[in-house]
Structure formats: structure tokens, C-alpha cells
Design a protein around this motif. Structure first.
Motif, PDB file in Angstrom:
ATOM      1  N   GLU A 116       8.133  -7.539  -0.953  1.00 41.53           N
ATOM      2  CA  GLU A 116       7.240  -6.410  -0.676  1.00 41.53           C
ATOM      3  C   GLU A 116       7.158  -5.482  -1.889  1.00 41.53           C
ATOM      4  O   GLU A 116       6.083  -4.944  -2.190  1.00 41.53           O
ATOM      5  N   THR A 117       8.282  -5.309  -2.581  1.00 40.86           N
ATOM      6  CA  THR A 117       8.294  -4.444  -3.773  1.00 40.86           C
ATOM      7  C   THR A 117       7.320  -4.962  -4.820  1.00 40.86           C
ATOM      8  O   THR A 117       6.548  -4.191  -5.409  1.00 40.86           O
ATOM      9  N   ALA A 118       7.331  -6.278  -5.047  1.00 45.15           N
ATOM     10  CA  ALA A 118       6.430  -6.883  -6.042  1.00 45.15           C
ATOM     11  C   ALA A 118       4.973  -6.798  -5.595  1.00 45.15           C
ATOM     12  O   ALA A 118       4.075  -6.581  -6.414  1.00 45.15           O
ATOM     13  N   VAL A 119       4.739  -6.952  -4.294  1.00 43.82           N
ATOM     14  CA  VAL A 119       3.365  -6.839  -3.764  1.00 43.82           C
ATOM     15  C   VAL A 119       2.843  -5.428  -3.988  1.00 43.82           C
ATOM     16  O   VAL A 119       1.699  -5.218  -4.431  1.00 43.82           O
ATOM     17  N   LYS A 120       3.698  -4.437  -3.711  1.00 45.98           N
ATOM     18  CA  LYS A 120       3.310  -3.036  -3.890  1.00 45.98           C
ATOM     19  C   LYS A 120       3.048  -2.722  -5.362  1.00 45.98           C
ATOM     20  O   LYS A 120       2.061  -2.063  -5.707  1.00 45.98           O
ATOM     21  N   ALA A 121       3.917  -3.242  -6.244  1.00 43.55           N
ATOM     22  CA  ALA A 121       3.744  -3.006  -7.686  1.00 43.55           C
ATOM     23  C   ALA A 121       2.450  -3.606  -8.204  1.00 43.55           C
ATOM     24  O   ALA A 121       1.839  -3.082  -9.146  1.00 43.55           O
TER      25      ALA A 121
END
Length: 394
Positions: free
Chosen positions: A364-369
Motif C-alpha cells: 500500500e505504501t508503494a501504491v500511495k507513493a
């Protein structure tokens, strides 16, 4: 002069009962394998399988998990304490015989049960077995399909005719001035059109292109021939494994002529019953490998779910990964409402990402970034495979 803004296409109303808790009924003549199919599909013995007509009288109901590789991947990724897949609600309905539309056999009860579901699995017998009697005397799938098609259509014609007569009687005093009168006249014209489709065009209602307003009238009548049909052809294990049966080309031709576009899935109740008796998934996979054929139950469940215009979105976390079933075209507040009515009534927004993006970026962190996690408001139409976090007011 600036160019005119392109008009948004009219949002098409879907045929069928509105809502997300839709059901599919197993329909067919007696002794074609309906209850045995229901039992292997539901992994129960609720359906009364017997070698005589009307073994099933009261309909049985079961919730069947819908196979989904996306759900499995999400569970592997989040490792939740609880996992809840999407389900298809399936009903085992008594066998239909010729004359059901006029009450023969269990006709009235049967057709009332069909009216109560939203879609149809039509089981068609294409296997010979001297020990399993056929209510019509011999095996002829196309004749059986004709019987069911005719009975459903005859009942719709009777229903629409009665409704049309009532509308016409109450419509004799209608004028042209009030909006209510004009709407009533439009309704009468639509019901007349439905009657003509059934009687003059000899078409099932679902095979006609209705406008949005007309669909509302069709849906109000809850017609049997408006329900989507998936044809399930019950073969012997031998024919299923070798992918060959003398009736399959004829069944395909019948569907192409009468209800083009309806799905056709060959399967074998005999094989499914044998696979169901094996103790583990590994044993079943080994047996499938040995015989060179796989179970069709997952394919059938997915086809039934899709036929009802159902899609799913996911909520994910360490406590639970769950698939929530909604109707195609559902907007964000109503999708949130399937979890709790407060989420719909006090809807603020949804933080939504596509499953494909999470799968590609890995977290999710990478998707948000990457800017792929987006806030969506009340007008957002949910897409199959969305992953959602809802925000609601106090």
C-alpha cells in the motif's frame, strides 16, 4: 464557437431486481441431476437426489464461495486472522414438467420459486443411463430445453396479459395533460411491447434491447424470461473427460437459434461426485491430472455470479480480508453501505486503489507513493477488484 460538450451516455438500468443479495436457481426437468449437482456444488447433502420425479419439493439454499485468485493473493499478502470470500447464493428448485405453466405437476410452486430467484442455472441431461428414468421417456436435451423455454414464456404471457388488461381498464379515462397520465400511458405502451416480444417475436424478454424507462417497467413485472440463464450440460464422466458428446453440437445450435449469447458449460455430475469423495485437495488434483480433466464447479460458480452482473470489492487488513459483493454500476456510498448502513448514510469519501496496482507495486505504501491511491466521492462507480477504505462522519 466552442465545441459542444459531449453528452454522457445514458446510464443503463440493469434488468432484474435491484440490490446486492441476488440468488441463482437450479432449474431443469426431473432426474437430470439438479439435486446431485446442488449437493456437490454446496458440499452438502441438502438436495434430495432420487430416481423419481419431484424428489425435491421445498427449495434448498446454500452459499457457494466464488473462486478468485485475487482474493487468495490478498490473503497471502495480508495474512489476516479472518478471510471471507465472495459467495453466490444458490437454490435447488423442484423439477419442471410440460404443462407447469397451467399448474401440472408442481408447476405453480415451481414457477413461484423461479420467480423468487434472480438468475437460472438450467441443467440439461445429455447422458444415457437405463437406471435413471427420464420423465419424457428418453434422453433428448433439445426437447427438454424447448419444454422449459415454452413453460417459462407461457407463464410470462399469462402474467403480462393479465397486467395489461388491468392497465387498459384503468387507463380508459386518462387524459393528455397531467404528467401522471402521460406516464401511465407510457407504461401501458411498454407492457404492450413486452407482450408483443413474447407472443409475436417469440423472444425471451432478456433478449430484447429495452430503454432505461422500459427496463423499470420490465423489472416491476419480475418476469421469468427476463432472468439470465446459464446452460449446464450434464454429461457422463466418459464424455466429459474425452470432451465429446453427440448432443453438444445440437444444444449449441439450439442456444444460438433461441437465446444467442447465453453461456453453455459442459460438466459431469458423476465425476464431480467422485472427486467430492476424495479426502483432500491434493488427492483431487492428482485424480484430475490422472484422468486429464478438471472439475467445472469453479467455472460454473463464476459464470453464475457474472450472469447476475455481480462484482466485488475488497477490504484488507491484518484482522480480515473480505470480498464484498455488489451489483455492477454501484456507486461508492451504496458499496460502503453493504458493510454497514451508517457507512452509506454518513459517507464522506473512500480511499480506493485497484487490485492490479497493489499487485504491481507490492504494498500500500508503494501504491500511495505512485499516486495510485485516490480519494473518491459520492459519484464514484465501483470497479471490480477495487480495494477500499471508507471514511464516514460522526
Amino acid at each position: 464557437m466552442p465545441p459542444k460538450k459531449a453528452q454522457a451516455p445514458e446510464k443503463k438500468t440493469l434488468l432484474g431486481r435491484p440490490g446486492n443479495n441476488l440468488k441463482i436457481g437450479i432449474v431443469g426437468l426431473p432426474n437430470v441431476g439438479k439435486s446431485s449437482f446442488f449437493n456437490v456444488l454446496s458440499k452438502t447433502d441438502l438436495g434430495k437426489a432420487a430416481n423419481f420425479p419431484y424428489a425435491t419439493i421445498n427449495p434448498e439454499e446454500a452459499r457457494i464461495p466464488v473462486p478468485d485468485a485475487r482474493f487468495e493473493w490478498l490473503c497471502e499478502t495480508y495474512k489476516p486472522a479472518s478471510r471471507v470470500p465472495a459467495h453466490l447464493t444458490c437454490i435447488d428448485i423442484a423439477g419442471l414438467t410440460a404443462g407447469a405453466s397451467t399448474g401440472a405437476g408442481l408447476g405453480n410452486a415451481f414457477l413461484a420459486n423461479v420467480r423468487a430467484v434472480d438468475g437460472i442455472f438450467q441443467v440439461v441431461r445429455a447422458f444415457d443411463d437405463a437406471e435413471v428414468i427420464h420423465v419424457e421417456g428418453d434422453v433428448d436435451p433439445c426437447r427438454d430445453m424447448d419444454i422449459i423455454s415454452t413453460e417459462l414464456r407461457l407463464k410470462d404471457i399469462e402474467w403480462v396479459e393479465k397486467h395489461l388488461d388491468g392497465l387498459k381498464k384503468s387507463g380508459r379515462s386518462l387524459g393528455n395533460n397531467s404528467l401522471a397520465d402521460r406516464q401511465k400511458k407510457e407504461e401501458i405502451a411498454t407492457v404492450q411491447k413486452i407482450y408483443d416480444v413474447l407472443t409475436k417475436d417469440n423472444k425471451d424478454v432478456r433478449k430484447y434491447e429495452w430503454t432505461g424507462k422500459e427496463v423499470d417497467v420490465v423489472n416491476g413485472l419480475q418476469l421469468l424470461t427476463a432472468k439470465p440463464v446459464t446452460y449446464l450440460v450434464n454429461l457422463s464422466e466418459r464424455d466429459y473427460v474425452r470432451k465429446k458428446n453427440k448432443w453438444l453440437p445440437k444444444i449449441k445450435a439450439w442456444i444460438d437459434e433461441h437465446n444467442p449469447g447465453d453461456p453453455l458449460i459442459p460438466f459431469s455430475v458423476a465425476l464431480e461426485e467422485r472427486l467430492a469423495q476424495l479426502a483432500t485437495d491434493e488427492e483431487r488434483a492428482e485424480e484430475e491430472k490422472t484422468i486429464g480433466a478438471v472439475s467445472a464447479l469453479g467455472k460454473i460458480t463464476t459464470a453464475g455470479y457474472t450472469s447476475l452482473d455481480l462484482i466485488r470489492y475488497f477490504t484488507c487488513g491484518p484482522d480480515e480480508v473480505r470480498a464484498w459483493t455488489i451489483r455492477r454500476g454501484t456507486r461508492a456510498p451504496q458499496a460502503a453501505g453493504v458493510i454497514h448502513t451508517d457507512f452509506e448514510n454518513k459517507f464522506v469519501c473512500g480511499e480506493i486503489m485497484a487490485y492490479e496496482d497493489l499487485h504491481e507495486y507490492g504494498s500500500e505504501t508503494a501504491v500511495k507513493a505512485a499516486g495510485k491511491l485516490k480519494q473518491q466521492g459520492k459519484t464514484y462507480e465501483m470497479m471490480d477488484g477495487d480495494i477500499a477504505y471508507w471514511k464516514s462522519g460522526a
